[in-house]
Design an enzyme around this catalytic site. Structure first.
Site: not given
Ligand code: NAD
Ligand code: 6OD
Length: 486
Positions: A254, A288, A390
């Protein structure tokens, strides 16, 4: 001052080398205590303890007893709820209500849901016709994968670690956890719960330490580890995948995200503002699944930007649990420096700063903490760093769009594919968007609303595999086929 130890084979132990590292508070940079720095010896001891338990009491335990034990773990977490909240709060500095209502209850739920699932999983069978007419029965059996290495991040430490440990143990595996060096407390506290409810030594182990050329990497390269489940940055995933390749070990990943929030002009306006505010700024943007790219349909663009700005400017910085406090610091000074470097880059690349962009004025006792302002930009092209990369901070860029086709293309033009949140009252539009946007998880008129039975994971560079519900079994078990000639 605390001294956080490893939990290996049912015992709390320091490192053989005596090495430790410091843990500082994100709130004020105060030294909170030391954490044992694990090396090869600790990883080896933990993995071998896990291997012994796999072939010992845990491996031999009937499923019903294992299920009951995992329910007892969940109950043990609930009984020590305030201690888990305090541990998470101290490590992350995040508001108490987030720990109490979201992150800690999920720790208990992560054990219960997979314990219940494992009791009810059917396996497939096929009857094969054979030339002699007798036939052959094929049936599949599920076996634990073995010793599972769990490597977890700091942003929702207990939720994310137990999201891996719950299904791993339910499936009959044993685990060695390497929690983030930033957030060691809750994984260690869970060791006390494991002992108190009688989970055999070696089933759940925790080795503290760092990642590259340290405990994390040693775990991913250990010959006796059968699979690695990891949550964290995409580039760490790349390093772990290379390490796992050496032993042909399975991975479940993940990873990062650069998620788009999409707001259509027909949305319920107030709900959309609140939803995007939560998705961009909850946990100080360190989620996230959070939204760092917002696309708003042109007729409501200016009104939306103004409303989100007002919402950001109304946050109350403060210690967890302080009256009115609803907004915490970033995890560390290093992460603060990274986020502030993006704040500077956005302006250098031509952004219009709508709000924030710096460090808030804090009272003297919090001035040294990792505080940054919630920040909104507009006016950047899609090629700008803060629109592509990100950041993992409390910030977003907002851009207007006109048509569905245009916003689908904008949302998909990124290497990540974790999640999206769509705000519209037109259900047909919502279905079309959900099918067109390349992500693992689409929320419509909601965000981070979790049903733990559903598949969870990322597309593109946001992950490998799906966990959740029966999907977790694909990683945490091995299916074996048995063929019996009748
Ligand atoms: P990180 O990748 O820096 O660290 C995660 C863990 O990996 C830590 O325990 C670290 O010590 C360990 N590690 C680092 N290098 C390693 C190596 N070479 N070998 C083995 N272990 C190593 O991530 P982080 O900064 O802790 O967390 C933030 C990141 O996690 C963000 O990118 C975020 O998007 C991602 N994340 C993803 C999800 C998801 O569900 N997709 C959930 C939460 C966080
Ligand atoms: O809800 C979950 O199961 C999950 N893995 C959430 C991830 C949150 C990321 O910060």
């Amino acid at each position: 001052m605390t001294e956080t130890l490893h939990f290996i084979d049912g015992q709390f132990v320091p490192s053989r080398s005596g090495k430790t590292f410091d843990k500082r508070s994100p709130l004020d940079n105060r030294l909170m205590g030391t954490v044992a720095e694990g090396g090869r010896e600790e990883v080896d001891a933990a993995v071998l303890a896990a291997r012994r338990a796999l072939h010992g009491d845990w491996g031999r335990m009937p499923v019903d007893k294992r299920v009951a034990m995992l329910h007892a773990v969940a109950d043990g977490i609930t009984q020590r709820f305030d201690e888990f909240v305090a541990a998470e709060e101290a490590d992350t500095g995040q508001p108490r209500h987030v720990m109490q209502h979201a992150f800690v209850p999920r720790g208990a739920a992560n054990f219960k849901i997979f314990a219940d699932i494992i009791k009810n999983v059917p396996t497939e069978s096929f009857m094969l016709d054979t030339p002699d007419g007798a036939g052959a029965l094929n049936y599949a059996i599920r076996k634990p994968k073995g010793v599972v290495g769990v490597i977890s991040p700091w942003n929702a430490p207990f939720l994310l670690m137990t999201w891996k440990v719950g299904p791993a143990l339910a499936c009959g595996n044993t685990v060695v956890v390497k929690p983030s060096e930033e957030t060691p407390a809750s994984a260690t506290l869970l060791g006390e719960v494991m002992n108190s409810v009688g989970v055999p030594p070696g089933v759940y182990n925790v080795v503290h330490g760092h990642g590259p050329d340290a405990a994390g990497e040693f775990l991913t390269r250990h010959d006796e580890v059968d699979g690695i489940t990891f949550t964290g940055e995409t580039r760490t995933g790349t390093a772990i995948m290379k390490a796992a390749a050496d032993g042909i070990r399975d991975v479940s990943f993940e990873l990062g995200g650069k998620n788009a929030g999409i707001v259509f002009a027909d949305c319920n306006f107030d709900d959309a503002v609140e939803g995007i505010f939560r998705s961009a700024f909850m946990n100080t943007g360190q989620v996230c699944l959070g939204t760092e790219r917002v696309y708003v349909q042109r007729p409501i663009f200016d009104r939306f930007v103004a409303a989100l700005k007002a919402r950001c400017e109304a946050v109350h910085y403060g210690r967890p649990g302080a009256p009115g406090s609803n907004y915490g610091p970033l995890i560390s000074q290093e992460h603060k420096a990274k986020v502030l470097s993006y704040y500077a880059k956005a302006v250098a690349e031509g952004a219009t700063l709508v709000t924030g962009g710096g460090v808030p004025q804090m009272p003297a006792d919090l001035a040294a903490g990792a505080w940054v302002q919630p920040t909104i930009w507009t006016g950047l092209p899609e090629t700008a760093s803060v629109v592509r990369e990100e950041i993992f901070g409390p910030c977003c860029h907002i851009r207007p769009f006109d048509t569905e086709a245009e916003v689908v293309a904008l949302a998909n033009a990124n290497r990540y594919g974790l999640s999206t949140t769509i705000w519209t009252q037109n259900l047909s539009c919502a279905h079309r968007m959900a099918a067109a946007i390349e992500v693992g998880i689409t929320w419509v008129n909601s965000w981070f609303l979790r049903d733990l039975r559903t598949p969870f994971g990322g597309s593109k560079q946001s992950g490998i595999g799906r966990e959740g519900g029966v999907h977790s079994l694909e990683f945490y078990t091995e299916l074996r086929n048995v063929c019996i000639k009748l």
